[in-house]
Write an enzyme that holds these catalytic residues in place. Structure first.
Site, PDB file in Angstrom:
ATOM      1  N   TYR A  73       0.839  -1.209   0.000  1.00 43.93           N
ATOM      2  CA  TYR A  73       0.000   0.000   0.000  1.00 43.93           C
ATOM      3  C   TYR A  73       0.871   1.256   0.000  1.00 43.93           C
ATOM      4  O   TYR A  73       0.596   2.225  -0.682  1.00 43.93           O
ATOM      5  CB  TYR A  73      -0.919   0.000   1.226  1.00 43.93           C
ATOM      6  N   PHE A 125      -6.697  20.460 -24.376  1.00 37.64           N
ATOM      7  CA  PHE A 125      -7.339  19.180 -24.655  1.00 37.64           C
ATOM      8  C   PHE A 125      -8.684  19.175 -23.913  1.00 37.64           C
ATOM      9  O   PHE A 125      -8.860  19.911 -22.944  1.00 37.64           O
ATOM     10  CB  PHE A 125      -6.433  18.047 -24.168  1.00 37.64           C
ATOM     11  N   ASP A 126      -9.632  18.344 -24.356  1.00 33.44           N
ATOM     12  CA  ASP A 126     -11.000  18.466 -23.815  1.00 33.44           C
ATOM     13  C   ASP A 126     -11.119  18.239 -22.302  1.00 33.44           C
ATOM     14  O   ASP A 126     -11.775  19.015 -21.614  1.00 33.44           O
ATOM     15  CB  ASP A 126     -12.028  17.639 -24.612  1.00 33.44           C
ATOM     16  N   ASP A 216       1.419  20.061 -20.484  1.00 34.25           N
ATOM     17  CA  ASP A 216       0.485  18.942 -20.628  1.00 34.25           C
ATOM     18  C   ASP A 216       1.204  17.955 -21.546  1.00 34.25           C
ATOM     19  O   ASP A 216       1.275  18.150 -22.755  1.00 34.25           O
ATOM     20  CB  ASP A 216      -0.833  19.441 -21.227  1.00 34.25           C
ATOM     21  N   ALA A 218       1.248  14.613 -22.497  1.00 32.00           N
ATOM     22  CA  ALA A 218       0.822  13.284 -22.958  1.00 32.00           C
ATOM     23  C   ALA A 218       1.745  12.720 -24.046  1.00 32.00           C
ATOM     24  O   ALA A 218       2.108  11.557 -24.014  1.00 32.00           O
ATOM     25  CB  ALA A 218      -0.615  13.342 -23.460  1.00 32.00           C
ATOM     26  N   LYS A 259      -0.486   7.427 -23.291  1.00 29.97           N
ATOM     27  CA  LYS A 259      -0.034   7.715 -24.660  1.00 29.97           C
ATOM     28  C   LYS A 259       1.431   7.286 -24.790  1.00 29.97           C
ATOM     29  O   LYS A 259       1.706   6.120 -24.952  1.00 29.97           O
ATOM     30  CB  LYS A 259      -0.229   9.198 -24.985  1.00 29.97           C
ATOM     31  N   HIS A 453     -19.675  15.182 -25.856  1.00 31.23           N
ATOM     32  CA  HIS A 453     -19.487  14.292 -27.004  1.00 31.23           C
ATOM     33  C   HIS A 453     -19.373  12.828 -26.616  1.00 31.23           C
ATOM     34  O   HIS A 453     -19.660  11.946 -27.408  1.00 31.23           O
ATOM     35  CB  HIS A 453     -18.283  14.720 -27.847  1.00 31.23           C
TER      36      HIS A 453
HETATM   37  C1  LIG Z   1      -5.246  12.194 -23.095  1.00 21.33           C
HETATM   38  C2  LIG Z   1      -4.916  13.582 -22.750  1.00 21.33           C
HETATM   39  C3  LIG Z   1      -5.248  14.125 -21.512  1.00 21.33           C
HETATM   40  C4  LIG Z   1      -6.060  13.372 -20.475  1.00 21.33           C
HETATM   41  O1  LIG Z   1      -5.484  12.182 -20.126  1.00 21.33           O
HETATM   42  P1  LIG Z   1      -6.337  10.878 -19.705  1.00 21.33           P
HETATM   43  O2  LIG Z   1      -5.284   9.877 -19.399  1.00 21.33           O
HETATM   44  O3  LIG Z   1      -7.184  10.516 -20.866  1.00 21.33           O
HETATM   45  O4  LIG Z   1      -7.138  11.250 -18.522  1.00 21.33           O
HETATM   46  C5  LIG Z   1      -4.857  15.417 -21.250  1.00 21.33           C
HETATM   47  N1  LIG Z   1      -4.200  16.139 -22.170  1.00 21.33           N
HETATM   48  C6  LIG Z   1      -3.869  15.656 -23.381  1.00 21.33           C
HETATM   49  C7  LIG Z   1      -3.135  16.507 -24.353  1.00 21.33           C
HETATM   50  C8  LIG Z   1      -4.227  14.369 -23.718  1.00 21.33           C
HETATM   51  O5  LIG Z   1      -3.932  13.900 -24.928  1.00 21.33           O
END
Ligand SMILES: *Cc1c(COP(=O)(O)O)cnc(C)c1O
Length: 478
Positions: A73, A125-126, A216, A218, A259, A453
């Site tokens: 844990y 990103f969304d 950000d 990813a 990603k 969406h």
């Molecule tokens: C996928 C993504 C996120 C969110 O990540 P999740 O793992 O889907 O929660 C944030 N910003 C960007 C640019 C992304 O591609």
């Protein structure tokens, strides 16, 4: 065709069978899904390009790591392994695992943002946009103007417009800007890379105005590959050195590890300064929302696979194959005169649905039209990155008009072969041939208030003759 397919730097050890439904079955499935691809079952999709997030194939080393995962844990050995990898690659003082990218946003953003504040990004990103808005703050995109012209070929179309950024800060007052977010690569603009120079310049603006600067991250490895390939002065630098330089300019990062870190679940939050007062607050939020800070909502086996995936994702041969696969698909579309965000970005092809259906207006969602057609044509699941995804204004409720109407073919990592890529190209070519006969788009019959969406219900709008378009299928019949 000018481009050759860059061969896979791996061979296949485990296989997952695929099933192709008949055209009639696909027609029924998409109707039952309210014409929303998120309601389709994965097994009803022949090729699933909904996202490159969490859909990659793990390596034998990662699967071996799953067995070695330490499920303690607190203070699991897998946690320390992940910390070492994170500190080594990013050169940051604090690394916090979380269960995915949006969890990092949920943990960090309320600390820095709130009602009356603004966050500025090259493009949000969304889910990132949603988490800014959930704090009560508002989002402003400042991407360079060329990003909005899909046919314009330029390197680093994901960049921030630095002049616009400065102007926006001056207008709103630096004290009202809670955060600057640099999205690398710029997902919503088509996986377009951001140059090192741009990251450096934005960092200078952030610093001069005392605004925290978050990456950000990813697709940070794909971004580093583009810098190495296309930015003067970086050809002889290693991917890892480029990554360390990119992150040196920011104060913190939020990352979806689903990603470029090639795991099916995971995320990271990093803080450069090991003594930052932010860290205590991050730990507190993490314990409330995710779990104790040494596991952050992940199993020990997930932490272990992530520590390994971070290194596999920055391997030069892997990245050349990865970007090469996307470029091969793009080259096939060039041959067919199909428009997309050019030059092609890192994680997929963002087909210009507005160019394919110039007669369908933004509020009938051309990107969604093409997504539905791709499913009907060949069982290919994609998604809209356009006005349908953007949704309504958070204050007025009015449908927003997106800068692009894309249908995104996101390519999962290490999953599909050249033959699959050819099927994608051929399906698009067939749809282009009949695009003029698809007269109308979709209307929304039900939608939730945020991130609509994923869940909205749609229905096709009948054409003037009162008929909903019905087409013939060719690729799918194979
Ligand atoms: C996928 C993504 C996120 C969110 O990540 P999740 O793992 O889907 O929660 C944030 N910003 C960007 C640019 C992304 O591609």
């Amino acid at each position: 065709m000018a481009i050759k397919y860059f061969p896979e730097p791996f061979r296949i050890k485990a296989v997952e069978p695929l099933r192709m439904l008949t055209a009639e079955e696909r027609e029924a499935k998409i109707a039952a899904a309210h014409y929303n691809v998120f309601y389709l079952s994965g097994e009803d999709c022949y090729i699933d390009l909904l996202t490159d997030s969490g859909t990659g194939a793990m390596s034998q080393e990662q699967w071996a790591g799953v067995m070695r995962g330490d499920e303690a844990y607190a203070g699991a050995s897998s946690y320390y392994k992940l910390l070492e990898a994170g500190k080594d690659i990013f050169n940051y003082g604090y690394i916090q695992p979380v269960h995915q990218g949006r969890a990092a946003e949920k943990v960090l953003f309320p600390i820095l943002l709130g009602k009356g504040k603004f966050a500025i990004s090259n493009m949000f990103f969304d889910t990132t946009r949603a988490h800014v808005e959930l704090t009560g703050a508002r989002c402003i995109d400042c991407v360079v103007a060329v990003a909005k012209d899909p046919s314009h070929r330029a390197p680093f179309k994901g960049n921030m417009d630095v002049e616009k950024l400065k102007k926006t800060i001056a207008e709103l007052g630096a004290e009202n800007i809670g955060l600057i977010v640099m999205t690398i690569t710029n997902n919503s603009a088509g996986g377009q890379p951001v140059s090192m120079q741009n990251i450096r310049e934005v960092a200078e603006v952030a610093k001069a105005n005392g605004i925290p600067f978050n990456i950000d991250a990813a697709r940070y490895a794909e971004n580093a590959y583009f810098v190495q390939r296309d930015e003067p002065g970086y050809q002889n630098k290693s991917i890892k050195d480029i990554i360390r330089e990119m992150f040196s300019y920011a104060d913190m990062f939020t990352m979806s590890a689903k990603k470029d870190a090639i795991v099916n679940m995971g995320g990271l939050l990093g803080v450069k300064d090991a003594n930052s007062p932010l860290i205590l607050k991050i730990k507190a939020n993490c314990i409330s929302y995710e779990g104790f800070f040494t596991y952050g909502g992940l199993s020990g086996r997930d932490l272990e696979a992530l520590a390994i995936g971070l290194y596999e994702g920055i391997d030069n041969d892997y990245l050349r194959y990865r970007i090469g696969q996307v470029e091969y698909l793009a080259a096939r579309l060039d041959d067919a005169g199909i428009g997309y965000q050019t030059p092609v970005g890192g994680h997929g092809v963002f087909v210009d649905a507005r160019a394919m259906f110039p007669h369908i207006p933004y509020n009938e969602y051309p990107g969604q039209v093409l997504a539905v057609e791709l499913y009907k044509e060949a069982g290919i699941r994609t998604c809209d990155i356009g006005s349908y995804m953007l949704g309504n204004h958070p204050d007025t409720g009015e449908q927003l008009k997106a800068d692009f109407e894309f249908t995104r073919l996101a390519i999962p990592r290490r999953v599909y072969t050249q033959a699959h890529i050819d099927i994608m190209a051929e399906a698009l070519i067939e749809i282009k041939k009949r695009a003029h006969t698809i007269k109308r788009g979709y209307r929304i019959t039900w939608e939730p208030p945020i991130l609509r969406h994923f869940q909205a219900h749609l229905e096709p709008i009948a054409n003037e003759a009162g008929k909903v378009f019905k087409e013939e299928y060719t690729v799918a019949a194979q």
